[in-house]
Design an enzyme around this catalytic site. Structure first.
Site: not given
Ligand code: PLP
Length: 391
Positions: A201, A239, A327
């Site tokens: 990401s 897109t 999250c």
């Molecule tokens: N996986 C891990 C280990 C992460 O730390 C995160 C984001 O906090 C994600 C997946 C999700 O990534 P994104 O924010 O780009 O959806």
């Protein structure tokens, strides 16, 4: 302008001005659709996307045709789990993962469990390490996918991915890794790690939010996750986010050059901060592995103190930290990662994650350490749970 000290680079990083500079023309003058290649606007956009693919592939030691652009880590992880599970369901229905994965992996696993798949959630040791032997023992003749994260987003522990990948390869099982916290921070080479797919990401390494990528080894079977137009060789419709993709590639290009000196500097600052906390504040413990950990990660439990209260009082002193994953920071549940490494509920609730980044400067570390000492002793004074008598 926000002048607070930002120590939550595991949640997100600021977009590097050089990344923003590379992206800007693709919002305005070079705004073409990368699939409309009969005219120059579209061809320029397509060239930018294909160049970006080469740059990202170079960072990962992959081939450009093994890179698929996505909307971020969550999409790449969801795709890695569901796309592989459904593509290989003729071979079996068993998936192996760990108890400390990000929800971007755990949630699709829970979904698949409701739809005929079986998932083994491997335990970890007190440092958060998955034992490759446990992976080996969990494999059955129905196992079609193993997915273990490269480094944990809360405690920073770096997993033995190359070893687990070798086990998966020997058995012909697809191996996915969530490398969202490692790509751009520490070296990641898809061949050395023995992975078949890998999620990353951009916003975790000074790129823009809402764009990421999936590395998918040539020949690996996967079902498309987004269906529609034929973009990304029919595997990921929609897109192209051309400015985002260009930004991701610029961040990858900069990471390739700057990652090593930055990691060295962050490791020194991290260790100074850990040492300062553990020696300067009584009744504290480091969570995660002491050395096999991300250069920027500090995760500490402070006996008798609520994590949320520390976050709020530190914020009042212009220091931004978190209790764990962004999250789940709104949730009152203790972190599943801290519980998995064996912390009792009280200590799991008494934890802080500080993740360093480019913008921290040396004297800010002293300021943070002093502020933390003050906040912890103030909260302990007020806490009926904390035993204030000297040991
Ligand atoms: N996986 C891990 C280990 C992460 O730390 C995160 C984001 O906090 C994600 C997946 C999700 O990534 P994104 O924010 O780009 O959806």
């Amino acid at each position: 302008m926000n002048r607070a000290i930002y120590l939550d680079h595991a949640a997100t990083t600021p977009t590097d001005p050089r990344v923003l500079g590379a992206m800007l023309p693709y919002f305005t003058e070079d705004f073409g659709n990368a699939s409309s290649t009969l005219y120059s606007f579209g061809r320029d956009a397509r060239d930018a996307v294909e160049h970006s693919r080469e740059v990202l592939a170079d960072l990962l030691g992959a081939k450009p045709e093994e890179i698929y652009f996505t909307s971020g880590g969550t999409e790449s992880d969801n795709w890695g789990v569901m796309g592989v599970a459904y593509a290989k369901q003729d071979k079996g229905n068993h998936i192996i993962t760990s108890k400390i994965e990000h929800h971007a992996i755990l949630e699709p696993c829970h979904f698949l469990e409701k739809h005929g798949f079986e998932v083994t959630y491997l335990p970890v040791d007190k440092y958060g390490l998955v034992d490759p032997d446990d992976v080996k023992k969990a494999i059955t003749d129905k196992t079609i996918l193993i997915t273990i994260m490269h480094a944990n987003n809360e405690i920073g522990t770096i997993e033995p991915i190359a070893e687990i990948g070798a086990i998966a390869r020997e058995k012909g099982i697809h191996f996915h890794t969530d490398a969202v916290q490692t790509v751009g921070r520490i070296p990641v080479n898809v061949d050395e790690l023995n992975v078949d797919s890998l999620a990353l990401s951009a916003h975790k390494f000074y790129g823009p939010k809402g764009v990421g990528a999936m590395y998918l080894r040539k020949g690996a079977r996967i079902q498309p996750f987004l269906r529609g137009g034929g973009q990304e060789r029919g595997k990921r419709a929609s897109t192209h986010n051309v400015p985002g993709i260009v930004g991701l590639a610029k961040a990858a290009e900069l990471a390739k050059i700057e990652m090593e000196p930055l990691a060295m500097c962050l490791t020194r600052q991290r260790d100074r901060m850990i040492e300062g906390i553990l020696t300067g504040i009584p009744d504290t413990q480091l969570n995660g592995h002491p050395t096999l950990r991300l250069p920027n990660n500090i995760n500490v439990s402070f006996k008798g103190v609520e994590g949320e209260s520390m976050v709020m009082l530190l914020n009042a002193k212009d220091i931004c930290v978190s209790t764990g994953s962004a999250c789940t920071s709104d949730s009152l549940e203790p972190s599943h990662v801290l519980l998995a490494i064996g912390l009792p509920h009280e200590l799991a609730h008494a934890s802080l994650r500080l993740t360093l980044g480019k913008c921290i400067i040396e004297n800010q570390i002293d300021y943070v350490l002093e502020a933390l000492k003050g906040v912890v002793s103030r909260l302990r004074e007020m806490s009926p749970l904390y035993d204030k008598s000297p040991a």
